[in-house]
Motif scaffolding. Sequence first.
Motif, PDB file in Angstrom:
ATOM      1  N   ALA A 112       0.804  -1.226   0.000  1.00  0.00           N
ATOM      2  CA  ALA A 112       0.000   0.000   0.000  1.00  0.00           C
ATOM      3  C   ALA A 112       0.833   1.269   0.000  1.00  0.00           C
ATOM      4  O   ALA A 112       0.334   2.334  -0.385  1.00  0.00           O
ATOM      5  N   ALA A 113       2.088   1.192   0.442  1.00  0.00           N
ATOM      6  CA  ALA A 113       2.950   2.385   0.478  1.00  0.00           C
ATOM      7  C   ALA A 113       3.984   2.388  -0.641  1.00  0.00           C
ATOM      8  O   ALA A 113       4.904   3.207  -0.626  1.00  0.00           O
ATOM      9  N   LYS A 114       3.844   1.489  -1.607  1.00  0.00           N
ATOM     10  CA  LYS A 114       4.803   1.447  -2.711  1.00  0.00           C
ATOM     11  C   LYS A 114       4.773   2.763  -3.484  1.00  0.00           C
ATOM     12  O   LYS A 114       3.715   3.307  -3.788  1.00  0.00           O
ATOM     13  N   GLY A 115       5.958   3.278  -3.781  1.00  0.00           N
ATOM     14  CA  GLY A 115       6.064   4.534  -4.510  1.00  0.00           C
ATOM     15  C   GLY A 115       6.075   5.763  -3.626  1.00  0.00           C
ATOM     16  O   GLY A 115       6.304   6.865  -4.110  1.00  0.00           O
ATOM     17  N   LEU A 116       5.831   5.587  -2.313  1.00  0.00           N
ATOM     18  CA  LEU A 116       5.856   6.710  -1.383  1.00  0.00           C
ATOM     19  C   LEU A 116       7.237   6.851  -0.756  1.00  0.00           C
ATOM     20  O   LEU A 116       7.958   5.877  -0.570  1.00  0.00           O
ATOM     21  N   SER A 117       7.579   8.066  -0.407  1.00  0.00           N
ATOM     22  CA  SER A 117       8.846   8.314   0.293  1.00  0.00           C
ATOM     23  C   SER A 117       8.645   8.459   1.787  1.00  0.00           C
ATOM     24  O   SER A 117       9.594   8.281   2.561  1.00  0.00           O
ATOM     25  N   VAL A 132       7.998   4.029  10.783  1.00  0.00           N
ATOM     26  CA  VAL A 132       7.989   5.231   9.958  1.00  0.00           C
ATOM     27  C   VAL A 132       8.931   5.064   8.770  1.00  0.00           C
ATOM     28  O   VAL A 132      10.066   4.607   8.920  1.00  0.00           O
ATOM     29  N   LEU A 133       8.432   5.443   7.610  1.00  0.00           N
ATOM     30  CA  LEU A 133       9.234   5.590   6.404  1.00  0.00           C
ATOM     31  C   LEU A 133       9.458   7.084   6.207  1.00  0.00           C
ATOM     32  O   LEU A 133       8.496   7.839   6.087  1.00  0.00           O
ATOM     33  N   SER A 134      10.714   7.508   6.172  1.00  0.00           N
ATOM     34  CA  SER A 134      11.032   8.930   6.010  1.00  0.00           C
ATOM     35  C   SER A 134      12.155   9.071   4.986  1.00  0.00           C
ATOM     36  O   SER A 134      13.220   8.481   5.152  1.00  0.00           O
ATOM     37  N   GLY A 135      11.893   9.825   3.933  1.00  0.00           N
ATOM     38  CA  GLY A 135      12.899   9.977   2.897  1.00  0.00           C
ATOM     39  C   GLY A 135      13.294   8.656   2.267  1.00  0.00           C
ATOM     40  O   GLY A 135      14.469   8.429   1.956  1.00  0.00           O
ATOM     41  N   SER A 136      12.316   7.758   2.101  1.00  0.00           N
ATOM     42  CA  SER A 136      12.515   6.437   1.481  1.00  0.00           C
ATOM     43  C   SER A 136      13.398   5.504   2.314  1.00  0.00           C
ATOM     44  O   SER A 136      14.002   4.564   1.784  1.00  0.00           O
ATOM     45  N   ARG A 137      13.454   5.728   3.606  1.00  0.00           N
ATOM     46  CA  ARG A 137      14.199   4.845   4.496  1.00  0.00           C
ATOM     47  C   ARG A 137      13.376   4.547   5.739  1.00  0.00           C
ATOM     48  O   ARG A 137      12.755   5.455   6.313  1.00  0.00           O
ATOM     49  N   ILE A 138      13.360   3.289   6.169  1.00  0.00           N
ATOM     50  CA  ILE A 138      12.712   2.930   7.425  1.00  0.00           C
ATOM     51  C   ILE A 138      13.551   3.482   8.570  1.00  0.00           C
ATOM     52  O   ILE A 138      14.758   3.241   8.647  1.00  0.00           O
ATOM     53  N   VAL A 139      12.926   4.239   9.467  1.00  0.00           N
ATOM     54  CA  VAL A 139      13.635   4.830  10.605  1.00  0.00           C
ATOM     55  C   VAL A 139      13.736   3.773  11.707  1.00  0.00           C
ATOM     56  O   VAL A 139      12.720   3.323  12.233  1.00  0.00           O
ATOM     57  N   LEU A 224       5.935  14.353  11.265  1.00  0.00           N
ATOM     58  CA  LEU A 224       6.573  13.621  10.178  1.00  0.00           C
ATOM     59  C   LEU A 224       6.040  13.951   8.784  1.00  0.00           C
ATOM     60  O   LEU A 224       6.677  13.611   7.797  1.00  0.00           O
ATOM     61  N   ASP A 225       4.847  14.547   8.687  1.00  0.00           N
ATOM     62  CA  ASP A 225       4.260  14.924   7.407  1.00  0.00           C
ATOM     63  C   ASP A 225       4.262  13.750   6.415  1.00  0.00           C
ATOM     64  O   ASP A 225       4.808  13.842   5.319  1.00  0.00           O
ATOM     65  N   PRO A 226       3.625  12.618   6.774  1.00  0.00           N
ATOM     66  CA  PRO A 226       3.623  11.469   5.867  1.00  0.00           C
ATOM     67  C   PRO A 226       2.625  11.653   4.727  1.00  0.00           C
ATOM     68  O   PRO A 226       1.686  12.445   4.818  1.00  0.00           O
ATOM     69  N   GLN A 227       2.839  10.873   3.661  1.00  0.00           N
ATOM     70  CA  GLN A 227       1.878  10.853   2.561  1.00  0.00           C
ATOM     71  C   GLN A 227       0.705   9.929   2.866  1.00  0.00           C
ATOM     72  O   GLN A 227      -0.370  10.071   2.287  1.00  0.00           O
ATOM     73  N   ALA A 228       0.922   8.955   3.753  1.00  0.00           N
ATOM     74  CA  ALA A 228      -0.143   8.010   4.080  1.00  0.00           C
ATOM     75  C   ALA A 228       0.100   7.409   5.456  1.00  0.00           C
ATOM     76  O   ALA A 228       1.241   7.308   5.923  1.00  0.00           O
ATOM     77  N   VAL A 229      -0.981   7.001   6.094  1.00  0.00           N
ATOM     78  CA  VAL A 229      -0.942   6.198   7.314  1.00  0.00           C
ATOM     79  C   VAL A 229      -1.510   4.831   6.948  1.00  0.00           C
ATOM     80  O   VAL A 229      -2.650   4.731   6.481  1.00  0.00           O
ATOM     81  N   GLY A 260      -5.066  16.232   4.813  1.00  0.00           N
ATOM     82  CA  GLY A 260      -5.393  15.390   3.671  1.00  0.00           C
ATOM     83  C   GLY A 260      -4.693  14.051   3.637  1.00  0.00           C
ATOM     84  O   GLY A 260      -4.899  13.277   2.698  1.00  0.00           O
ATOM     85  N   VAL A 261      -3.858  13.750   4.637  1.00  0.00           N
ATOM     86  CA  VAL A 261      -3.137  12.476   4.620  1.00  0.00           C
ATOM     87  C   VAL A 261      -4.125  11.318   4.576  1.00  0.00           C
ATOM     88  O   VAL A 261      -5.123  11.305   5.277  1.00  0.00           O
ATOM     89  N   ARG A 262      -3.876  10.350   3.716  1.00  0.00           N
ATOM     90  CA  ARG A 262      -4.809   9.235   3.593  1.00  0.00           C
ATOM     91  C   ARG A 262      -4.512   8.180   4.664  1.00  0.00           C
ATOM     92  O   ARG A 262      -3.365   7.995   5.079  1.00  0.00           O
TER      93      ARG A 262
END
Length: 291
Positions: A112-117, A132-139, A224-229, A260-262
């Motif tokens: 579900a998070a493929k393509g997200l950074s 958490v995924l941040s900047g394309s890396r798992i923290v 963290l300003d994620p694109q998705a939860v 607006g985060v999904r």
Amino acid sequence: MSKVLAIDLGGTQVRAGFCDDATPAAVEHIGTWPAPTGLDDFRETITGLAREHGAERLGVSVPGTARGTRCLWIPNLPWLDEVDMTGLFPDLAIGLGQDAQLALLAEASAGAAKGLSDAILVAIGTGIGSAVLSGSRIVRGGQGAACSFGWACADLDDDGHDRDGWLERQASGRALDALGRQAGFGDGRGLVAAARAGNADALGALARPTKALGMSLATAVALLDPQAVILAGGVAEAADVLVPLVRAAMEKQLPSHLRGVRIEPGTFGKDASLVGAAIAGVRGQQWDEIR
């Protein structure tokens, strides 16, 4: 082509899968057994499975903290504390990680998070795991326990607890089971089913846990300003009921540009940590960067 043995080790059971290193997201489930009772039992079980399937690589998801190939703190399996997997399995290349982090690895690599950074995963089962995924890396963090949202607190009067975080005490599967019993719906599943049917008492019983989860997620989203939860664990099956309630509470605590985060269920469901273990088994200890 290398063969990979994937292990999802829980507090009460161990699940195993097998795959080629070219297709770890297609890991084949090969069995579920009660959790090992000690280190010797664990070593014998994994060594036997690796030998049976010709595995050269091993990926392990653990319900606790880990760094490198060493388990640090596994609260429900204390015999693994401070154990280095390379000492147990010297003939296998090893990828080891915390279960929620590996679940997010699976979702970010092929789900579900493929393509997200940037994304957050919250796994709600007996307890609450998160990653958490941040900047394309798992923290991962210094102790392998970064972003443990189950310990988030939104109650100034809470005295704390050394085994369960505040959010776990409010909104975990155990908390929902207790609320379901108190409200006369049997358990958490019964509570959610009644709420899905529009039962006012059930919806009322869900008000506090969903508000707690929404407020805690608001803090995480603000930081963290994620694109998705991404929701994982057993409670993800109740996303249709819980997400509107959680979102309403979350958005009250956020500025307009972060609302607006999904929020959506993961692709792999209960298999996310097993798939993540398979991917970690392929990549080794540098599994945290999403490629």
